[in-house]
Design a protein around this motif. Structure first.
Motif, PDB file in Angstrom:
ATOM      1  N   GLU A   1       0.811  -1.433  -0.122  1.00  0.00           N
ATOM      2  CA  GLU A   1       0.358   0.557   0.472  1.00  0.00           C
ATOM      3  C   GLU A   1       1.116   1.220   0.115  1.00  0.00           C
ATOM      4  N   GLU A   2       2.256   1.424   0.643  1.00  0.00           N
ATOM      5  CA  GLU A   2       2.756   2.258   0.450  1.00  0.00           C
ATOM      6  C   GLU A   2       3.703   2.606  -0.929  1.00  0.00           C
ATOM      7  N   ASP A   3       3.765   1.573  -1.440  1.00  0.00           N
ATOM      8  CA  ASP A   3       4.404   1.382  -3.088  1.00  0.00           C
ATOM      9  C   ASP A   3       3.376   0.549  -4.062  1.00  0.00           C
ATOM     10  N   PRO A   4       2.395   0.855  -4.277  1.00  0.00           N
ATOM     11  CA  PRO A   4       1.440   0.081  -4.802  1.00  0.00           C
ATOM     12  C   PRO A   4       2.074  -0.215  -6.455  1.00  0.00           C
ATOM     13  N   VAL A   5       3.658  -0.494  -6.594  1.00  0.00           N
ATOM     14  CA  VAL A   5       3.561  -0.974  -7.926  1.00  0.00           C
ATOM     15  C   VAL A   5       4.990  -2.517  -7.540  1.00  0.00           C
ATOM     16  N   GLU A   6       4.475  -3.694  -8.998  1.00  0.00           N
ATOM     17  CA  GLU A   6       4.771  -4.641  -7.762  1.00  0.00           C
ATOM     18  C   GLU A   6       5.417  -4.564  -9.015  1.00  0.00           C
ATOM     19  N   ARG A   7       6.904  -5.189  -7.951  1.00  0.00           N
ATOM     20  CA  ARG A   7       8.621  -5.293  -8.832  1.00  0.00           C
ATOM     21  C   ARG A   7       9.657  -6.317  -8.257  1.00  0.00           C
ATOM     22  N   PRO A   8       9.919  -6.159  -8.841  1.00  0.00           N
ATOM     23  CA  PRO A   8      11.036  -7.698  -7.910  1.00  0.00           C
ATOM     24  C   PRO A   8      12.000  -7.244  -6.979  1.00  0.00           C
ATOM     25  N   VAL A   9      12.213  -9.264  -6.101  1.00  0.00           N
ATOM     26  CA  VAL A   9      12.344  -8.723  -4.795  1.00  0.00           C
ATOM     27  C   VAL A   9      13.475  -8.768  -4.481  1.00  0.00           C
ATOM     28  N   HIS A  10      13.970  -9.439  -5.319  1.00  0.00           N
ATOM     29  CA  HIS A  10      15.801  -9.430  -5.104  1.00  0.00           C
ATOM     30  C   HIS A  10      15.622  -8.524  -6.380  1.00  0.00           C
ATOM     31  N   HIS A  11      17.128  -7.614  -5.999  1.00  0.00           N
ATOM     32  CA  HIS A  11      17.343  -6.699  -7.589  1.00  0.00           C
ATOM     33  C   HIS A  11      17.944  -7.734  -8.543  1.00  0.00           C
ATOM     34  N   GLY A  12      17.443  -6.507  -9.184  1.00  0.00           N
ATOM     35  CA  GLY A  12      18.414  -6.826 -11.138  1.00  0.00           C
ATOM     36  C   GLY A  12      17.784  -8.645 -11.343  1.00  0.00           C
ATOM     37  N   SER A  13      16.839  -9.319 -11.045  1.00  0.00           N
ATOM     38  CA  SER A  13      16.275 -10.408 -11.170  1.00  0.00           C
ATOM     39  C   SER A  13      14.976  -9.968 -12.620  1.00  0.00           C
ATOM     40  N   ASN A  14      14.151 -11.004 -13.217  1.00  0.00           N
ATOM     41  CA  ASN A  14      13.022 -11.009 -13.644  1.00  0.00           C
ATOM     42  C   ASN A  14      11.870 -11.761 -13.915  1.00  0.00           C
ATOM     43  N   PRO A  15      11.013 -10.828 -12.581  1.00  0.00           N
ATOM     44  CA  PRO A  15       9.963 -12.508 -11.709  1.00  0.00           C
ATOM     45  C   PRO A  15       9.181 -12.739 -13.692  1.00  0.00           C
ATOM     46  N   ALA A  16       9.535 -12.775 -14.916  1.00  0.00           N
ATOM     47  CA  ALA A  16       9.079 -13.189 -16.067  1.00  0.00           C
ATOM     48  C   ALA A  16       9.493 -14.468 -15.776  1.00  0.00           C
ATOM     49  N   GLN A  17      11.627 -14.788 -15.899  1.00  0.00           N
ATOM     50  CA  GLN A  17      12.004 -15.409 -15.626  1.00  0.00           C
ATOM     51  C   GLN A  17      12.303 -16.604 -14.669  1.00  0.00           C
ATOM     52  N   LYS A  18      11.767 -17.991 -15.700  1.00  0.00           N
ATOM     53  CA  LYS A  18      11.544 -18.770 -14.745  1.00  0.00           C
ATOM     54  C   LYS A  18      13.168 -19.219 -13.480  1.00  0.00           C
ATOM     55  N   THR A  19      12.498 -19.187 -12.500  1.00  0.00           N
ATOM     56  CA  THR A  19      14.197 -19.838 -10.962  1.00  0.00           C
ATOM     57  C   THR A  19      14.466 -20.816 -11.279  1.00  0.00           C
ATOM     58  N   PRO A  20      15.237 -21.402 -10.923  1.00  0.00           N
ATOM     59  CA  PRO A  20      14.799 -22.977 -10.165  1.00  0.00           C
ATOM     60  C   PRO A  20      13.643 -23.721  -9.462  1.00  0.00           C
ATOM     61  N   LEU A  21      13.458 -22.381  -8.905  1.00  0.00           N
ATOM     62  CA  LEU A  21      12.779 -23.459  -7.721  1.00  0.00           C
ATOM     63  C   LEU A  21      10.930 -23.211  -8.618  1.00  0.00           C
ATOM     64  N   ASP A  22      10.547 -23.970  -7.844  1.00  0.00           N
ATOM     65  CA  ASP A  22       8.849 -24.813  -8.132  1.00  0.00           C
ATOM     66  C   ASP A  22       8.432 -24.207  -8.109  1.00  0.00           C
ATOM     67  N   GLU A  23       8.415 -23.070  -6.984  1.00  0.00           N
ATOM     68  CA  GLU A  23       7.468 -22.668  -5.963  1.00  0.00           C
ATOM     69  C   GLU A  23       7.762 -21.050  -6.157  1.00  0.00           C
ATOM     70  N   GLN A  24       7.264 -19.985  -7.031  1.00  0.00           N
ATOM     71  CA  GLN A  24       7.418 -18.803  -7.024  1.00  0.00           C
ATOM     72  C   GLN A  24       5.669 -18.112  -6.298  1.00  0.00           C
TER      73      GLN A  24
END
Length: 326
Positions: free
Chosen positions: A82-105
């Motif tokens: 609510e203080e920053d209402p824009v969806e942003r990557p949590v981990h700096h420099g990461s691309n949330p649309a890119q598949k990570t090795p983890l099955d859970e996202q």
């Protein structure tokens, strides 16, 4: 707590949610509680969030603590608040649309400190967190993709309610007591939180936006009905403590209507969706005060969508629906 969460989540392939995300968020609730106890002065920070709301010093510190907790979780790819209402990557420099090795996202949407208007007089306030499958909450089916919610409550004690609705598992709501000793200080107070069944010893109502009763005859008649039916008033002005009161007592209905003069203020993503999941997992109902539809039925188009709400004990939600919407 850890053993109980494992029994609820590990059979359904939710290792990261069980061992990383939820423990980090419960630790964060404990940290916010400590920060609030040390914050002797609640003051304006001199800044506004993007909605134009004045920020308090405790809003900013709570926001930072939640962000820091999420940064520890590899499976949380995206976050907004609510203080920053824009969806942003949590981990700096990461691309949330890119598949990570983890099955859970997961995507996390949160209100770091709900109750800014009542924190200065030292009333109970809370933190509201929704956890979604995938890399975004936008355009997703809330009833299916929001799979967990955490509500932290800061009062004389610190407690948290965890709602879980993961695919394949029975929906459930758990109440946790939070002490000062980290994971060793956490205790499962109620492994299964449920609204009581009728008949009720005492019935409760929380009429939010009560000034709207001067603008809406329907709302005025509904409030009068509760009074004449000898419901007990329990309304603090804070969404979290008012909903939690109903969960603890086993009965209650929270009504925040919308009129032409009194526009909707509660935000779907950061407040209403997580609260609705908790209420539903406890056997209650949550509907839109505008059209009477299930609160979790409509996907979001933007992070700033707002709505009125009727939620709590199912039969009383239906009474309020009929009174306000016909």
């Amino acid at each position: 707590m850890a053993t109980h969460l494992e029994s609820l989540l590990l059979p359904y392939g939710r290792k990261e949610l069980c061992h990383s995300v939820l423990p980090a968020l419960i630790d964060c609730v404990a940290d916010i509680a400590k920060t609030l106890r040390r914050s002797q002065h609640v003051t304006l920070a001199g800044t506004e969030n993007v909605f134009g709301d004045d920020q308090l010093n405790v809003d900013i510190s709570s926001e930072s603590l939640v962000r820091a907790a999420l940064a520890k979780c590899d499976s949380v790819t995206t976050a907004s608040s609510e203080e920053d209402p824009v969806e942003r990557p949590v981990h700096h420099g990461s691309n949330p649309a890119q598949k990570t090795p983890l099955d859970e996202q997961y995507t996390v949407a949160f209100d770091p400190l709900d109750g800014s208007s009542i924190i200065a007089p030292n009333w109970a306030v809370g933190t509201i967190i929704g956890i979604w499958d995938g890399n975004s909450a936008l355009g997703q089916d809330p009833s299916a993709k929001q799979i967990a919610a955490v509500i932290g409550v800061y009062g004389p004690r610190t407690t948290a309610f965890i709602a879980l609705r993961v695919p394949g598992a029975e929906p459930t709501c758990v109440e946790i007591g939070i002490g000062d000793a980290g994971a060793q200080g956490y205790e499962v107070l109620r492994p299964r939180v449920l609204f009581s069944a009728a008949p009720y010893k005492t019935r409760y109502f929380a009429p939010a936006n009560l000034r709207a009763a001067a603008e809406s005859d329907k709302y005025l008649r509904l409030v009068t009905h509760f009074i004449q039916s000898k419901y007990t008033l329990r309304y603090s002005g804070g969404l979290v403590p008012d909903i939690v009161h109903a969960l603890v007592k086993g009965h209650g209905v929270y009504v925040s209507p919308v009129t032409l003069e009194s526009r909707a203020k509660l935000r779907r993503l950061y407040e209403l969706y997580p609260i609705s999941l908790v209420v539903e997992c406890a056997g209650g109902a949550s509907i839109s005060a505008s059209d009477g539809k299930n609160m979790l039925a409509r996907p979001l188009e933007s992070c700033d969508e707002r709505e009125g709400v009727i939620c709590g004990t199912t039969e009383d939600v239906e009474v309020a629906r009929e009174a306000l919407l016909g």
